[in-house]
Design a protein around this motif. Structure first.
Motif, PDB file in Angstrom:
ATOM      1  N   MET A  84       3.121   3.059 -10.863  1.00  0.00           N
ATOM      2  CA  MET A  84       3.094   1.932  -9.968  1.00  0.00           C
ATOM      3  C   MET A  84       1.813   1.795  -9.413  1.00  0.00           C
ATOM      4  O   MET A  84       1.658   0.698  -8.599  1.00  0.00           O
ATOM      5  CB  MET A  84       4.226   2.169  -8.924  1.00  0.00           C
ATOM      6  CG  MET A  84       5.734   2.142  -9.467  1.00  0.00           C
ATOM      7  SD  MET A  84       6.909   1.963  -8.053  1.00  0.00           S
ATOM      8  CE  MET A  84       7.037   3.470  -7.468  1.00  0.00           C
ATOM      9  N   GLY A  85       0.991   2.703  -9.640  1.00  0.00           N
ATOM     10  CA  GLY A  85      -0.481   2.361  -8.849  1.00  0.00           C
ATOM     11  C   GLY A  85      -0.762   3.079  -7.452  1.00  0.00           C
ATOM     12  O   GLY A  85      -1.882   2.499  -6.924  1.00  0.00           O
ATOM     13  N   PHE A  86       0.082   3.974  -6.980  1.00  0.00           N
ATOM     14  CA  PHE A  86      -0.273   4.657  -5.841  1.00  0.00           C
ATOM     15  C   PHE A  86      -0.635   5.891  -5.988  1.00  0.00           C
ATOM     16  O   PHE A  86      -0.290   6.678  -6.922  1.00  0.00           O
ATOM     17  CB  PHE A  86       1.267   4.737  -5.215  1.00  0.00           C
ATOM     18  CG  PHE A  86       1.904   3.310  -4.733  1.00  0.00           C
ATOM     19  CD1 PHE A  86       1.604   2.626  -3.724  1.00  0.00           C
ATOM     20  CD2 PHE A  86       3.175   3.115  -5.396  1.00  0.00           C
ATOM     21  CE1 PHE A  86       2.037   1.618  -3.422  1.00  0.00           C
ATOM     22  CE2 PHE A  86       3.646   1.770  -4.987  1.00  0.00           C
ATOM     23  CZ  PHE A  86       3.001   1.076  -4.061  1.00  0.00           C
ATOM     24  N   ARG A  87      -1.678   6.294  -5.036  1.00  0.00           N
ATOM     25  CA  ARG A  87      -2.127   7.565  -5.168  1.00  0.00           C
ATOM     26  C   ARG A  87      -1.451   8.262  -3.814  1.00  0.00           C
ATOM     27  O   ARG A  87      -1.828   8.089  -2.807  1.00  0.00           O
ATOM     28  CB  ARG A  87      -3.806   7.511  -5.003  1.00  0.00           C
ATOM     29  CG  ARG A  87      -4.562   8.903  -5.110  1.00  0.00           C
ATOM     30  CD  ARG A  87      -5.909   8.720  -5.001  1.00  0.00           C
ATOM     31  NE  ARG A  87      -6.583  10.108  -4.929  1.00  0.00           N
ATOM     32  CZ  ARG A  87      -8.093  10.247  -4.819  1.00  0.00           C
ATOM     33  NH1 ARG A  87      -8.627   8.934  -4.877  1.00  0.00           N
ATOM     34  NH2 ARG A  87      -8.439  11.336  -5.130  1.00  0.00           N
ATOM     35  N   ARG A  88      -0.825   9.193  -4.100  1.00  0.00           N
ATOM     36  CA  ARG A  88       0.207  10.145  -3.390  1.00  0.00           C
ATOM     37  C   ARG A  88      -0.888  10.970  -2.221  1.00  0.00           C
ATOM     38  O   ARG A  88      -1.749  11.528  -2.889  1.00  0.00           O
ATOM     39  CB  ARG A  88       1.117  10.919  -4.064  1.00  0.00           C
ATOM     40  CG  ARG A  88       2.132  10.078  -4.859  1.00  0.00           C
ATOM     41  CD  ARG A  88       2.932  11.021  -5.762  1.00  0.00           C
ATOM     42  NE  ARG A  88       2.255  11.852  -6.661  1.00  0.00           N
ATOM     43  CZ  ARG A  88       2.906  12.526  -7.494  1.00  0.00           C
ATOM     44  NH1 ARG A  88       4.238  12.355  -7.678  1.00  0.00           N
ATOM     45  NH2 ARG A  88       2.170  13.173  -8.228  1.00  0.00           N
ATOM     46  N   ASN A  89      -0.231  10.619  -0.977  1.00  0.00           N
ATOM     47  CA  ASN A  89      -1.051  11.663   0.140  1.00  0.00           C
ATOM     48  C   ASN A  89      -0.061  12.563   0.604  1.00  0.00           C
ATOM     49  O   ASN A  89       0.944  12.663   0.109  1.00  0.00           O
ATOM     50  CB  ASN A  89      -1.642  10.701   0.928  1.00  0.00           C
ATOM     51  CG  ASN A  89      -0.586   9.813   1.829  1.00  0.00           C
ATOM     52  OD1 ASN A  89       0.443  10.045   1.515  1.00  0.00           O
ATOM     53  ND2 ASN A  89      -0.884   9.059   2.743  1.00  0.00           N
ATOM     54  N   ALA A  90      -0.543  13.336   1.546  1.00  0.00           N
ATOM     55  CA  ALA A  90       0.169  14.309   2.391  1.00  0.00           C
ATOM     56  C   ALA A  90       1.648  14.019   2.794  1.00  0.00           C
ATOM     57  O   ALA A  90       2.478  14.576   2.537  1.00  0.00           O
ATOM     58  CB  ALA A  90      -0.745  15.024   3.486  1.00  0.00           C
ATOM     59  N   VAL A  91       1.646  12.549   3.114  1.00  0.00           N
ATOM     60  CA  VAL A  91       2.850  12.209   3.676  1.00  0.00           C
ATOM     61  C   VAL A  91       3.833  11.911   2.695  1.00  0.00           C
ATOM     62  O   VAL A  91       4.955  12.157   2.923  1.00  0.00           O
ATOM     63  CB  VAL A  91       2.719  10.711   4.241  1.00  0.00           C
ATOM     64  CG1 VAL A  91       3.961   9.940   4.935  1.00  0.00           C
ATOM     65  CG2 VAL A  91       1.595  10.981   5.896  1.00  0.00           C
ATOM     66  N   THR A  92       3.382  11.526   1.374  1.00  0.00           N
ATOM     67  CA  THR A  92       4.211  11.214   0.437  1.00  0.00           C
ATOM     68  C   THR A  92       4.859  12.575   0.096  1.00  0.00           C
ATOM     69  O   THR A  92       6.141  12.710  -0.130  1.00  0.00           O
ATOM     70  CB  THR A  92       3.493  10.693  -0.986  1.00  0.00           C
ATOM     71  OG1 THR A  92       2.419   9.809  -0.422  1.00  0.00           O
ATOM     72  CG2 THR A  92       4.574  10.020  -1.912  1.00  0.00           C
ATOM     73  N   THR A 126       0.741  -1.125   0.025  1.00  0.00           N
ATOM     74  CA  THR A 126       0.114   0.037   0.124  1.00  0.00           C
ATOM     75  C   THR A 126       0.823   1.155  -0.106  1.00  0.00           C
ATOM     76  O   THR A 126       2.080   1.132  -0.042  1.00  0.00           O
ATOM     77  CB  THR A 126      -1.011  -0.037   1.259  1.00  0.00           C
ATOM     78  OG1 THR A 126      -0.198   0.312   2.421  1.00  0.00           O
ATOM     79  CG2 THR A 126      -1.645  -1.285   1.548  1.00  0.00           C
ATOM     80  N   LEU A 127       0.421   2.293   0.001  1.00  0.00           N
ATOM     81  CA  LEU A 127       0.978   3.735  -0.015  1.00  0.00           C
ATOM     82  C   LEU A 127       1.769   3.557   1.279  1.00  0.00           C
ATOM     83  O   LEU A 127       3.271   4.358   1.384  1.00  0.00           O
ATOM     84  CB  LEU A 127       0.020   4.779   0.041  1.00  0.00           C
ATOM     85  CG  LEU A 127       0.677   6.259  -0.185  1.00  0.00           C
ATOM     86  CD1 LEU A 127       1.127   6.173  -1.521  1.00  0.00           C
ATOM     87  CD2 LEU A 127      -0.776   7.183  -0.196  1.00  0.00           C
TER      88      LEU A 127
END
Length: 460
Positions: free
Chosen positions: A178-186, A148-149
């Motif tokens: 790669m199929g990841f939806r980036r969030n604030a942590v990223t 997961t992310l």
């Protein structure tokens, strides 16, 4: 007649109430359901006996022995057994054993939880084994584990923390493919990496990309940017960003205020920093340990130890219990000022108040005693440190040994050298042989001890 009218009125009111109640119930699309009170069934599973015994062990070798002993008795290890042992070995940096166990988990087809593999990646990162972390990220699906992310964010952080920012930025740019939806942590990890490289404009570009991707900046995002500006002594710009943060209804936390307070203190504006701590409380953000820590640290650096101690009393009035970091600030500054006896009193006081010293506390105290030439006191702290499962730095060991030899305390010197040897901290023989021979040139027993210890250190 009057009674009859009253009776008719009462009946009319009753009919009206019933009609209104009927209308309300019929207009509700969902009929009211009776929800019976549910009782949580107690967990009847028996606790894993291996895991229970494993928690009592500190030595990783003992943990491995226990694992093999249970297996020899016919105990079938499952995921809780493997994961508990892997966590313990990873914390102890026994990575060869970790890899062996992970291979066994994969061979047995045991499904791994992502938290376990993320934990191992983190420990790889702390040990500087970045390639191991990268490899584990790529082979996670082989452990029947869905990435997961959280896995991506962990990998990015490991890369940034180990100075591999370009690799982190490359993985960040490829993350959507790669199929990841980036969030604030990223985004926060990459912004942190830009700022650590001193690339303010690049950090701003990532921040803009964050907004374009409709990812809301968090308090951590603003804190990173404000911290960079404060470290560059651009406190005015940091304050502007702080105000912008509040306009956008991102409520500053205690860390935000602490960063700004530290920036003010760096400019010699202690009074403004202390005022800010009162302002934050007025704005609904209660001061925390970190805020008092900034003020205590600044006072300590300027030698105002009594004022720093008075802040401790103020903390207690506000029912804020000083933690080990707060005490370490006082201990460190007292030791730097050569006031080791006062620092030792702080050490005793914190223990009496139920705050356990950590590795930093002990190391600071041992170095402090060495600095003032009290090597006997240094050995006393070293003993307490070793009993607490902490270990001094190599430089501290060497300084302590030399001081003990110079002061003729041969038994203590032998004890310290043996403790070094147990921890595989080898001596620089060329440098130490000459120093020890100088220290022991007039003492036959000391010469014999030197020869014995050098011979021990050279054994394979």
């Amino acid at each position: 007649m009057i009674r009859a009218k009253m009776k008719l009125n009462d009946q009319a009111q009753l009919v009206s109430r019933l009609y209104r109640r009927s209308f309300r119930s019929s207009s509700n699309s969902r009929p009211r359901q009776h929800r019976p009170r549910t009782h949580v069934k107690p967990d009847t599973r028996e606790p894993n006996p291996f895991v229970l015994k494993l928690k009592q062990l500190r030595d990783p070798d003992d943990a491995i022995t226990l694992f093999n002993d249970f297996r020899g008795m016919g105990f079938k290890h499952d995921y809780p057994s493997y994961s508990s042992l892997i966590y313990k070995l990873a914390r102890s940096r026994r990575f060869q054993a970790v890899r062996t166990l992970l291979d066994r988990v994969r061979e047995r087809g045991i499904r791994c939880q992502e938290t376990l593999l993320v934990g191992v990646m983190n420990h790889y990162g702390k040990a500087g084994l970045v390639e191991n972390a990268v490899d584990l990220f790529h082979i996670m699906p082989k452990y029947n584990c869905t990435r997961t992310l959280q896995s991506l964010n962990t990998l990015l952080n490991v890369l940034v923390e180990n100075g591999r920012f370009d690799d982190a930025k490359d993985a960040f740019d490829r993350s959507r493919k790669m199929g990841f939806r980036r969030n604030a942590v990223t985004f926060n990890v990459i912004i942190k990496g830009c700022l650590e490289k001193g690339c303010w404009e690049d950090a701003c570009k990532v921040f803009d990309e964050m907004l374009e991707g409709k990812v809301q900046p968090s308090v951590v995002t603003y804190n990173s940017l404000i911290k960079y500006l404060c470290r560059k002594s651009d406190v005015d710009e940091a304050m502007s960003l702080f105000e912008d943060m509040r306009v956008k209804r991102k409520h500053p936390n205690a860390v935000t205020y602490a960063i700004l307070m530290e920036g003010l203190c760096s400019l010699g504006k202690y009074g403004e920093a202390k005022k800010m701590m009162f302002d934050m409380e007025y704005r609904g953000c209660k001061p925390r340990l970190v805020n008092f820590g900034v003020l205590i640290s600044d006072l300590g650096k300027r030698g105002k130890i009594e004022e720093a101690k008075s802040l401790l009393s103020e903390m207690k009035q506000k029912r804020i219990q000083p933690d080990v970091v707060t005490y370490n600030i006082l201990v460190n500054n007292l030791c730097k000022a050569g006031k080791v006896s006062e620092a030792y009193k702080i050490l005793v006081d914190m223990q009496m108040k139920g705050c356990e010293p950590n590795a930093v506390t002990f190391r600071t105290m041992v170095d402090g005693f060495c600095q003032v030439g009290d090597f006997s006191g240094g050995v006393k702290i070293l003993n307490a440190m070793l009993l607490s499962q902490h270990c001094p730095r190599w430089e501290t060991f060497c300084c302590l040994v030399k001081g003990l030899f110079d002061s003729g305390r041969m038994d203590d010197a032998e004890f310290v050298l043996e403790e070094m040897w147990k921890r595989d901290l080898r001596l620089d023989l060329q440098a130490w042989e000459s120093n020890l021979e100088d220290a022991c040139s007039e003492n036959k027993a000391s010469n014999e001890l030197v020869i014995k210890l050098i011979a021990v250190d050279q054994t394979p």
